[in-house]
Scaffold this motif. Structure first.
Motif, PDB file in Angstrom:
ATOM      1  N   PRO A  87     -20.845   8.853  28.860  1.00  0.00           N
ATOM      2  CA  PRO A  87     -19.423   7.927  29.435  1.00  0.00           C
ATOM      3  C   PRO A  87     -18.525   9.013  29.698  1.00  0.00           C
ATOM      4  N   VAL A  88     -17.165   8.181  30.340  1.00  0.00           N
ATOM      5  CA  VAL A  88     -16.294   8.942  30.064  1.00  0.00           C
ATOM      6  C   VAL A  88     -15.283   9.589  29.119  1.00  0.00           C
ATOM      7  N   ILE A  89     -15.349   8.890  27.647  1.00  0.00           N
ATOM      8  CA  ILE A  89     -15.174   9.447  26.546  1.00  0.00           C
ATOM      9  C   ILE A  89     -15.809   9.893  25.806  1.00  0.00           C
ATOM     10  N   GLU A  90     -16.337  11.084  25.448  1.00  0.00           N
ATOM     11  CA  GLU A  90     -18.025  11.600  24.771  1.00  0.00           C
ATOM     12  C   GLU A  90     -18.104  11.503  23.689  1.00  0.00           C
ATOM     13  N   THR A  91     -18.385  10.198  22.873  1.00  0.00           N
ATOM     14  CA  THR A  91     -18.766   9.882  21.823  1.00  0.00           C
ATOM     15  C   THR A  91     -19.157   8.383  21.753  1.00  0.00           C
ATOM     16  N   SER A  92     -19.814   8.391  20.728  1.00  0.00           N
ATOM     17  CA  SER A  92     -20.699   7.299  20.763  1.00  0.00           C
ATOM     18  C   SER A  92     -20.332   5.848  21.396  1.00  0.00           C
ATOM     19  N   LEU A 108      -7.485  19.820  17.465  1.00  0.00           N
ATOM     20  CA  LEU A 108      -7.866  18.720  19.273  1.00  0.00           C
ATOM     21  C   LEU A 108      -9.005  18.217  18.447  1.00  0.00           C
ATOM     22  N   VAL A 109      -8.577  16.946  18.500  1.00  0.00           N
ATOM     23  CA  VAL A 109      -9.553  15.725  17.819  1.00  0.00           C
ATOM     24  C   VAL A 109     -11.223  15.073  19.249  1.00  0.00           C
ATOM     25  N   LEU A 110     -11.860  15.583  19.073  1.00  0.00           N
ATOM     26  CA  LEU A 110     -12.752  14.528  20.029  1.00  0.00           C
ATOM     27  C   LEU A 110     -13.036  12.838  20.022  1.00  0.00           C
ATOM     28  N   GLY A 111     -12.326  12.257  20.261  1.00  0.00           N
ATOM     29  CA  GLY A 111     -12.452  10.786  20.289  1.00  0.00           C
ATOM     30  C   GLY A 111     -11.700   9.812  19.627  1.00  0.00           C
ATOM     31  N   GLU A 112     -10.915   8.957  18.911  1.00  0.00           N
ATOM     32  CA  GLU A 112     -10.402   8.120  18.542  1.00  0.00           C
ATOM     33  C   GLU A 112     -10.801   7.952  17.494  1.00  0.00           C
ATOM     34  N   ARG A 113     -11.880   7.967  17.552  1.00  0.00           N
ATOM     35  CA  ARG A 113     -12.114   7.420  16.215  1.00  0.00           C
ATOM     36  C   ARG A 113     -11.858   8.388  14.629  1.00  0.00           C
ATOM     37  N   VAL A 114     -12.691   9.727  15.032  1.00  0.00           N
ATOM     38  CA  VAL A 114     -12.208  11.232  14.456  1.00  0.00           C
ATOM     39  C   VAL A 114     -10.796  11.364  14.811  1.00  0.00           C
ATOM     40  N   GLN A 154      -8.965   9.320  13.663  1.00  0.00           N
ATOM     41  CA  GLN A 154      -7.812   8.488  12.912  1.00  0.00           C
ATOM     42  C   GLN A 154      -8.191   9.171  12.184  1.00  0.00           C
ATOM     43  N   VAL A 155      -9.717   9.418  11.394  1.00  0.00           N
ATOM     44  CA  VAL A 155     -10.156  10.098  10.072  1.00  0.00           C
ATOM     45  C   VAL A 155      -9.361  10.911   9.366  1.00  0.00           C
ATOM     46  N   VAL A 156      -8.281  11.650  10.988  1.00  0.00           N
ATOM     47  CA  VAL A 156      -7.619  13.472  10.383  1.00  0.00           C
ATOM     48  C   VAL A 156      -6.065  12.425  10.356  1.00  0.00           C
ATOM     49  N   ARG A 157      -5.916  11.196  10.879  1.00  0.00           N
ATOM     50  CA  ARG A 157      -4.912  10.819  10.625  1.00  0.00           C
ATOM     51  C   ARG A 157      -4.530   9.912   9.205  1.00  0.00           C
ATOM     52  N   ASP A 158      -5.857   9.870   8.843  1.00  0.00           N
ATOM     53  CA  ASP A 158      -5.238   8.847   7.625  1.00  0.00           C
ATOM     54  C   ASP A 158      -6.175  10.022   6.290  1.00  0.00           C
ATOM     55  N   TYR A 159      -6.202  10.879   6.836  1.00  0.00           N
ATOM     56  CA  TYR A 159      -6.314  12.070   5.380  1.00  0.00           C
ATOM     57  C   TYR A 159      -5.103  12.445   5.217  1.00  0.00           C
ATOM     58  N   PHE A 160      -4.017  13.061   6.109  1.00  0.00           N
ATOM     59  CA  PHE A 160      -2.893  13.196   6.411  1.00  0.00           C
ATOM     60  C   PHE A 160      -1.419  12.018   6.020  1.00  0.00           C
ATOM     61  N   SER A 161      -1.974  11.113   5.930  1.00  0.00           N
ATOM     62  CA  SER A 161      -0.852  10.387   6.081  1.00  0.00           C
ATOM     63  C   SER A 161      -0.982  10.183   4.625  1.00  0.00           C
ATOM     64  N   THR A 162      -2.074  10.086   3.917  1.00  0.00           N
ATOM     65  CA  THR A 162      -2.269   9.814   2.081  1.00  0.00           C
ATOM     66  C   THR A 162      -1.684  11.021   1.092  1.00  0.00           C
ATOM     67  N   LEU A 175      -9.100  14.305  22.782  1.00  0.00           N
ATOM     68  CA  LEU A 175      -9.669  14.459  23.334  1.00  0.00           C
ATOM     69  C   LEU A 175     -10.255  13.728  24.177  1.00  0.00           C
ATOM     70  N   THR A 176     -11.397  13.330  25.325  1.00  0.00           N
ATOM     71  CA  THR A 176     -11.390  11.992  25.680  1.00  0.00           C
ATOM     72  C   THR A 176     -13.545  13.297  26.292  1.00  0.00           C
ATOM     73  N   ASP A 177     -12.824  14.086  25.912  1.00  0.00           N
ATOM     74  CA  ASP A 177     -14.227  15.412  26.526  1.00  0.00           C
ATOM     75  C   ASP A 177     -14.107  16.541  25.614  1.00  0.00           C
ATOM     76  N   LEU A 178     -15.110  17.712  25.948  1.00  0.00           N
ATOM     77  CA  LEU A 178     -15.315  19.046  25.337  1.00  0.00           C
ATOM     78  C   LEU A 178     -14.610  19.731  26.123  1.00  0.00           C
ATOM     79  N   THR A 179     -14.379  19.883  27.507  1.00  0.00           N
ATOM     80  CA  THR A 179     -14.529  20.304  28.606  1.00  0.00           C
ATOM     81  C   THR A 179     -12.865  21.490  28.412  1.00  0.00           C
ATOM     82  N   ALA A 180     -12.948  22.665  28.914  1.00  0.00           N
ATOM     83  CA  ALA A 180     -11.998  23.544  28.572  1.00  0.00           C
ATOM     84  C   ALA A 180     -10.463  23.045  29.874  1.00  0.00           C
TER      85      ALA A 180
END
Length: 256
Positions: free
Chosen positions: A107-112, A211-217, A219-227, A237-242
Motif C-alpha cells: 500500500p501507499v500508506i504502510e498501515t492496516s 513523527l507517527v506512522l498512519g492516521e489512526r495512531v 489520532q491516538v496521540v492527539r487524543d492523549y494530549f487533548s485530554t 507519515l505515510t511510510d517509514l522511509t528517510a
C-alpha cells in the motif's frame, strides 16, 4: 535536528544510517522488541493449511524471515508459494519477500488502513487470507476482512514486548526535546510507560515533535494530549522511509 528512532533494534539500523546521511543526529531507543515463537503443533498445522490460502499478508521483515524459515524447515515445496497473492505492509517487507523470489503488492500508506484500500482486498469474500504476523499486530485488518466474509488463517510467528530499559537512558533523555519516531500504538504506549519512569521525560512529553506512522495512531496521540489540554506537534507519515520523514520535517520548518 535530532531524531529518536524507536523502531525495534533489528529494523532501526538502515533507517538511522539514511537519516544520518541526510544530516540528522539520530538516537536509537527501541520501544519494541521482537522475539520468535517456536514452531509448535499449531503452527505446523497452519503451514499445512497454507497450501489452500488464496492470499498471504506479511506484516514485517521478521515475519518474512520466520515464515520462510519455518516453511523450509517443514520441507514444503517453495514453488507453491509463487502461486499465492502476497501483500506486504511496507517497502521493507516487500524487499525482504523479493529476496525469496516473491512478488507482492504494497500500500501507499504502510498501515492496516492502507492495506485495506488495496484493490486485491476489495472483494475477497469466501477467500482464505493467511496472516504472517506477531501477537497483537494487525487485528483491525483481520477483523474487517472477517466481516467482509473472508476466511482468516492467523499464523503467529513472533511476540512483541517492551525492551529492558537501557542503562544510559537517563543520559539519552538529556538530549530531548527531539523528533520522536513512532510506528505503532504499542510503541506510543511504551513511550508513555517510559515517561512514567522518568519525571524529566514526563515533563517534556508535549515538547517533542511526534513523527507517527498512519492516521489512526496519530489520532491516538492527539487524543492523549487533548485530554491534557496541551498543544503538541504531530506529523503523520505515510511510510517509514528517510525521504518521507525528511520531507515532513522540512515542510514543518517552512510553516513554523
Amino acid at each position: 535536528m535530532r531524531i529518536v528512532n524507536t523502531r525495534p533494534r533489528e529494523r532501526a539500523a538502515k533507517l538511522s544510517s539514511e537519516l544520518i546521511a541526510l544530516g540528522y543526529q539520530v538516537q536509537e531507543l527501541p520501544l519494541l522488541e521482537l522475539c520468535a515463537l517456536p514452531l509448535d503443533e499449531i503452527l505446523i498445522q497452519q503451514f499445512r493449511a497454507l497450501q489452500h490460502a488464496d492470499m498471504i499478508v506479511v506484516v514485517s521483515p521478521i515475519a518474512v524471515q520466520l515464515g520462510m524459515q519455518y516453511y523450509q524447515q517443514l520441507g514444503y515445496v517453495s514453488t507453491l508459494l509463487q502461486q499465492k497473492h502476497w501483500i506486504a505492509v511496507g517497502k521493507s517487507t516487500q524487499h525482504m519477500l523479493l529476496q525469496y523470489g516473491i512478488q507482492s503488492v504494497c500500500p501507499v500508506i504502510e498501515t492496516s488502513e492502507g492495506m485495506l484500500q488495496l484493490p486485491i482486498l476489495q472483494d475477497c469474500r469466501q477467500q482464505t487470507v493467511a496472516f504472517w504476523r506477531g501477537i497483537g499486530g494487525r487485528t483491525l485488518m483481520m477483523q474487517q476482512l472477517q466481516q467482509q466474509g473472508c476466511h482468516i488463517l492467523n499464523m503467529l510467528l513472533y511476540t512483541r514486548r517492551q525492551p529492558t530499559t537501557p542503562n544510559d537512558v537517563q543520559e539519552q533523555l538529556a538530549y530531548l526535546p527531539a523528533s520522536i519516531l513512532l510506528s505503532s500504538e504499542e510503541s506510543w504506549n511504551n513511550w508513555l510507560k517510559l515517561a512514567m519512569q522518568y519525571p524529566l521525560l514526563q515533563q517534556q512529553l508535549a515538547q517533542q515533535i511526534y513523527l507517527v506512522l498512519g492516521e489512526r495512531v496519530s489520532q491516538v496521540v492527539r487524543d492523549y494530549f487533548s485530554t491534557q489540554a496541551t498543544k503538541v506537534t504531530i506529523l503523520t507519515l505515510t511510510d517509514l522511509t528517510a525521504q518521507t520523514i525528511h520531507q515532513q520535517l522540512q515542510q514543518y520548518q517552512v510553516h513554523e
